[in-house]
Design an enzyme around this catalytic site. Sequence first.
Site, PDB file in Angstrom:
ATOM      1  CG  HIS A 255      -1.605   1.294   1.463  1.00 55.21           C
ATOM      2  ND1 HIS A 255      -2.804   1.624   0.866  1.00 55.21           N
ATOM      3  CD2 HIS A 255      -1.259   2.377   2.218  1.00 55.21           C
ATOM      4  CE1 HIS A 255      -3.169   2.839   1.244  1.00 55.21           C
ATOM      5  NE2 HIS A 255      -2.244   3.318   2.072  1.00 55.21           N
ATOM      6  CD  GLU A 256       1.918   3.500   3.753  1.00 58.62           C
ATOM      7  OE1 GLU A 256       2.177   4.578   3.189  1.00 58.62           O
ATOM      8  OE2 GLU A 256       0.929   3.351   4.497  1.00 58.62           O
ATOM      9  CG  HIS A 259       0.445   6.187  -0.895  1.00 52.51           C
ATOM     10  ND1 HIS A 259      -0.735   6.756  -1.343  1.00 52.51           N
ATOM     11  CD2 HIS A 259       0.152   5.604   0.298  1.00 52.51           C
ATOM     12  CE1 HIS A 259      -1.698   6.529  -0.446  1.00 52.51           C
ATOM     13  NE2 HIS A 259      -1.189   5.825   0.549  1.00 52.51           N
ATOM     14  CD  GLU A 319      -4.104   6.877   2.257  1.00 53.61           C
ATOM     15  OE1 GLU A 319      -3.858   5.663   2.410  1.00 53.61           O
ATOM     16  OE2 GLU A 319      -3.231   7.766   2.308  1.00 53.61           O
TER      17      GLU A 319
END
Length: 411
Positions: A255-256, A259, A319
Amino acid sequence: MFRVLNKKKIVEHCRQLVLPARNLLNSCGTKLDSASRINNCVTKHAYLNNASGGFRAECELQRKLFHVTATRQALPPVFIIILRPLSKVAAILFGRTFRKWWRALPPDRKQDLILRLKKNKTALLASGALVSTGVVWYYYSHLEEDPITGRSKFIAINKEQILQLAQIELQRELHKDHFLPPAHPAYKRVVKVANQLLRSNREIPQLRETNWIVTVVNEPSVTNAFVLPNGHIFVFTGILSLCTNDDQLCVILAHEISHVLLSHMAEQFSSLHLMDLLVLVPLALIWAVLPEAAAVIAHWLSGYFTKVLFQLPFSRALEAEADEIGLQLTAKACYDVREASVFWAKMSSLDSEFEWLSTHPNSETRQFVLESLMPTAIQLREKCKCPKLPPVDPRMLIGIRVPEEIKVLYK
């Protein structure tokens, strides 16, 4: 501890919570069928596996962490950061000065100015139209299509500037005295998962071309992880302890890293910059027309509603996008993607604020969204020829009910 979810509830929440986030991004031309795009990226760049001269995107040991050579050609973003509050202060001062000047004018002078404005209203309207056209041109001239999602997004700063922003964030890091050494088991665990995640997705050029550095911060009370655009991965032991297995840790790291892949930091910085430009005129008008006490209240209300109606929903949409792409990266790394639902179901007990006042969707929303994306992630995992998923579904162990038609995909 955990609520039992049925099929009807999943569908209802996906309709109410997923679609608005998607529609927000679709307004800019989003195409969130990222699984097929990532799969195409796999086949398109498969020849690079053995011809790239090695995988550069391996996690490195923590050395010289706070030294990044910055280019001199890019405008330092610190100037933009400083100009943001200064421009608002200038608008406020202009509005106040204008109001005081107007109140001091004699009535005949005021009437004369009003008549002159009416005579030149065509020129004023033309000037307004010209300025509006310039803003629209500025916006559309800075739209870029994301290679993974196909979404058109507004990016007003270049790669060099975003790397400089990352350097500023590194210098502001307040946990430098709590970095775990490379020999620590927690550090080794993060490096192991990150290496598998990055190697499995090395066909994505940005992953392959970035030098990734892992830093584990010994802060048990901090349940957070983040990745800077220059490849620095920060994981706090607080969130590490919540990841009961490496599958859940991979979900967080993916997920990070998503980004970074999706340039979300540059996009958010650009959107805030554009929003600040658009509110300067209304801000000046508020302070020019209203008395000071009323202007203070109107100023605060305008900032609050701008944040709640535009900035926070946009942040939550980013997100959600990172959750989707992260799930695809996790699938390609051959981890158990079902653990994503388990992790966010576990985190839902820690939510303490309303979603509409947060920069992130709440944990229950994220669980529902990821559950709706699970069939696509399972199919992508199979296309990558990963080992079969364990027969025991981890979601059922905590009471998450899976629809029968979805269970078929796991067999």
